[in-house]
Scaffold this active site. Structure first.
Site, short mmCIF file in Angstrom:
data_model
loop_
_atom_site.label_atom_id
_atom_site.label_comp_id
_atom_site.label_asym_id
_atom_site.label_seq_id
_atom_site.Cartn_x
_atom_site.Cartn_y
_atom_site.Cartn_z
N LYS A 205 0.73 -1.12 -0.13
CA LYS A 205 0.01 -0.16 -0.11
C LYS A 205 0.84 1.40 -0.18
O LYS A 205 0.70 2.23 -0.94
CB LYS A 205 -1.00 -0.05 1.18
CG LYS A 205 -1.63 1.38 1.56
CD LYS A 205 -2.40 1.47 2.76
CE LYS A 205 -2.04 2.08 4.09
NZ LYS A 205 -1.82 3.42 3.92
N ASN A 206 1.69 1.32 1.12
CA ASN A 206 2.45 2.66 1.20
C ASN A 206 3.46 2.96 -0.11
O ASN A 206 4.21 4.00 -0.21
CB ASN A 206 3.16 2.59 2.58
CG ASN A 206 2.12 3.03 3.45
OD1 ASN A 206 0.98 3.40 3.30
ND2 ASN A 206 2.28 2.66 4.91
N CYS B 203 -5.46 8.30 9.17
CA CYS B 203 -5.75 7.88 10.42
C CYS B 203 -5.32 8.88 11.46
O CYS B 203 -4.34 9.48 11.37
CB CYS B 203 -4.88 6.51 10.61
SG CYS B 203 -5.23 5.19 9.40
N ARG C 69 -9.18 0.23 3.73
CA ARG C 69 -8.46 1.06 3.22
C ARG C 69 -7.10 0.52 2.69
O ARG C 69 -6.57 0.94 1.79
CB ARG C 69 -8.09 2.48 4.09
CG ARG C 69 -9.47 3.38 4.15
CD ARG C 69 -8.94 4.49 5.19
NE ARG C 69 -7.65 5.02 4.42
CZ ARG C 69 -6.71 5.48 5.61
NH1 ARG C 69 -6.96 5.67 6.74
NH2 ARG C 69 -5.49 5.73 5.30
N ARG D 95 -0.37 15.23 13.26
CA ARG D 95 0.51 14.63 12.02
C ARG D 95 0.88 15.82 11.08
O ARG D 95 0.25 16.28 10.29
CB ARG D 95 -0.37 13.45 11.29
CG ARG D 95 -0.85 12.51 11.86
CD ARG D 95 -1.40 11.66 11.31
NE ARG D 95 -0.41 10.76 10.47
CZ ARG D 95 -0.88 9.74 9.43
NH1 ARG D 95 -2.17 9.25 9.58
NH2 ARG D 95 -0.24 9.08 8.64
N PRO D 96 1.95 16.68 11.69
CA PRO D 96 2.44 17.67 11.12
C PRO D 96 3.23 17.58 9.60
O PRO D 96 3.67 16.19 9.50
CB PRO D 96 3.42 18.32 12.02
CG PRO D 96 3.94 17.25 12.83
CD PRO D 96 3.04 16.38 12.80
N ILE D 97 3.12 18.54 8.95
CA ILE D 97 3.82 18.29 7.44
C ILE D 97 4.95 19.37 7.49
O ILE D 97 5.34 19.79 6.35
CB ILE D 97 2.81 18.42 6.39
CG1 ILE D 97 2.25 19.73 6.27
CG2 ILE D 97 1.78 17.21 6.19
CD1 ILE D 97 1.40 19.96 4.83
N ASP D 98 5.51 19.80 8.78
CA ASP D 98 6.39 20.92 8.56
C ASP D 98 7.81 20.79 7.84
O ASP D 98 8.26 21.46 7.19
CB ASP D 98 6.84 21.32 9.94
CG ASP D 98 7.34 20.06 10.86
OD1 ASP D 98 6.38 19.07 10.84
OD2 ASP D 98 8.55 20.26 11.22
N GLN D 99 8.12 19.30 7.91
CA GLN D 99 9.23 18.72 7.15
C GLN D 99 9.24 18.73 5.80
O GLN D 99 9.94 18.82 4.87
CB GLN D 99 9.65 17.36 7.98
CG GLN D 99 10.03 17.61 9.09
CD GLN D 99 11.21 18.51 9.65
OE1 GLN D 99 12.27 18.47 8.98
NE2 GLN D 99 10.92 19.25 10.46
N ARG E 39 -4.10 10.15 3.90
CA ARG E 39 -2.98 10.93 4.20
C ARG E 39 -1.86 10.98 3.10
O ARG E 39 -1.65 11.93 2.75
CB ARG E 39 -2.12 10.04 5.22
CG ARG E 39 -1.17 10.57 5.89
CD ARG E 39 -1.67 11.83 6.89
NE ARG E 39 -0.79 12.66 7.24
CZ ARG E 39 -1.10 13.82 7.70
NH1 ARG E 39 -2.21 14.25 7.91
NH2 ARG E 39 -0.13 14.55 8.18
N ASP F 128 3.44 0.23 12.24
CA ASP F 128 2.32 -0.19 11.67
C ASP F 128 1.88 -1.55 12.31
O ASP F 128 0.89 -2.11 12.22
CB ASP F 128 2.31 -0.04 10.11
CG ASP F 128 2.36 1.45 9.78
OD1 ASP F 128 1.95 2.27 10.44
OD2 ASP F 128 2.74 1.48 8.63
#
Ligand code: EPZ
Length: 425
Positions: free
Chosen positions: A22-23, A117, A398, A122-126, A93, A306
């Site tokens: 999946k990922n 999830c 999912r 769940r930041p996206i700063d990076q 996500r 996971d």
């Protein structure tokens, strides 16, 4: 709203074939946007996240043909918009990979903030730090991430946290930038290597994927016209390995890369479980008694976060007290309250769960609080005495292809009920 009804205490026996990762798939599909023309992707898992991503790409102008149940042809010649504000984007996500892919292609991207999830913040700063380092301006307005650059120029980028998503997004944005981008403290997960292999097959120049320094030399064009096969799903494989032990079963898990399973294999062996490795399969034979262990989840090659929820369930039947420390997410123990309804004796202290073993779980109505927790609830149901009903199973769909069908083929007593009206648990 569907439910899974499980009658527990059946030993799993036989063979199961793992689907594509999946990922990896959720990164490779958006990555097709960067190419010219079309490509064929094999071993694509038939899961809800992929169905949603295919819809999103189609709405952007891509033509997607299903060549068979796991092979698709993606033609992106008509993708001409950098605006991805489809209402479906907030459902997963991985839609954040549209930012890197659209930015890499058009030097612009407008993308609805991603969902996914809930494990706390769940930041996206990076991700943003990476895009800015390449020369883009990033604004967040009205729930959308708006990214624009005149030029994208390669740069050294040090990630403050090891982030799978940021590593992938920066690769996508940098692959056609001018000059060299270096990602330091990069994530090393198998799907990062898979994405790099996919991009390199189209003509990208990415070296070091799978190590903590990835070097990307920008190229002018990524060509289509090739066929690529996605790697097997490490987490689905691990879920079946754990399910085999949980039910004291004997299962050959096929279509896997044993190297990807090493952290789990080591822990299962520490529990005194028999694990036999073959070229592309692993046989797991459960025992009546398994030993307590302590686990800490970490970025790859550490123990995968996971697989943390299924492992917690498994340790309910170990001899003695085990601990699991969550080293990746702030809040990934929400599902434990559900397990307590089945009689589990688990205390959560911050990022550590203390699991009392040798507990007899009894069937109960429980809820899948997220994707991997959902798989864990199914395993709990298979271990338990009596009947368990798992609700909110859309989140399992999912990420797991035909989970109940695969388990039923191994001897589980599990069935899906789809048209029950009841909103009660
Ligand atoms: C990916 O999420 C996976 N999702 C997750 O799997 C998995 O749990 C996670 O990697 C870790 O392995 C997909 O691949 C779609 P991260 P991602 O960025 O990329 C912090 C599943 O069940 N962080 O590696 O979102 C973050 O808060 C899903 O298949 C920042 O601080 O995870 C976390 O603590 C669930 N800033 C840590 O890094 C950032 O900008 C790791 O997150 C990004 C992340």
């Amino acid at each position: 709203m569907g439910k899974l009804i499980i009658r527990g205490q059946k030993r799993l026996k036989g063979e199961v074939t793992v689907s594509g990762a999946k990922n990896a798939a959720v990164a490779i599909l958006p990555a097709t946007i960067l190419s010219e023309g079309s490509c064929i992707i094999e071993n694509v898992p038939d899961i809800l996240d992929i169905t949603i991503l295919k819809n999103i790409l189609t709405n952007l102008g891509a033509k997607i043909e299903n060549l068979n149940s796991s092979t698709i042809k993606v033609d992106v010649s008509n993708v001409s918009s950098y605006v991805a504000t489809d209402s479906q984007i907030s459902k997963l996500r991985a839609s954040y990979y549209l930012m890197g892919a659209l930015l890499g292609k058009f030097k612009r991207a407008v993308v609805t903030f991603p969902g996914g999830c809930d494990f706390g913040v769940r930041p996206i700063d990076q991700h943003i730090k990476g895009f800015e380092a390449l020369g883009a301006k990033v604004d967040i307005e009205h729930g959308k991430v708006i990214i624009a650059a005149n030029r994208l120029v390669g740069a050294p980028i040090y990630l403050d946290v090891v982030s799978v998503g940021a590593t992938i997004n920066i690769m996508l944005a940098a692959v056609k930038a001018e000059g060299i981008t270096t990602i330091e403290n990069a994530a090393k997960e198998p799907h990062i290597v898979d994405l790099a292999n996919f991009l390199n097959a189209m003509g990208a120049d990415i070296k070091g994927a799978g190590t903590d320094v990835i070097k990307i030399r920008g190229v002018k064009e990524l060509k289509g016209g090739h066929t690529y096969m996605i790697i097997p799903d490490q987490i689905e494989a691990g879920t079946f390995m754990i399910a085999a032990v949980a039910t004291r079963g004997d299962v050959l898990v096929k279509n896997i890369i044993p190297k990807h399973m090493e952290s789990l294999t080591a822990k299962l062996q520490e529990m005194n479980v028999k694990v036999e490795e073959f070229d592309d399969s692993i046989r797991v034979t459960g025992r009546d008694k398994i030993q307590k262990v302590n686990i800490k989840t970490l970025p790859y090659p550490g123990f995968p976060t996971d697989l943390q929820p299924p492992s917690t369930v498994l340790l309910c039947r170990a001899e003695g007290t085990s601990t699991i420390t969550e080293g990746v997410w702030d809040n990934r123990f929400q599902y434990i309250d559900e397990l307590k309804r089945m009689g589990a004796n688990i205390k959560v202290e911050g990022r550590m769960a203390v699991i009392e073993g040798a507990v007899r779980l009894s069937g109960a109505p429980i809820r899948a609080t997220d994707l991997r927790a959902g798989a864990a609830m199914v395993i709990a149901g298979m271990m338990a005495h009596g009947e368990t009903t798992v609700s909110n199973i859309e989140c399992i769909d999912r990420g797991y292809e035909k989970l109940e069908e695969k388990l039923r083929n191994l001897g589980a007593d599990i069935r899906r009920v789809t048209n029950e009206k009841s909103k009660n648990r």
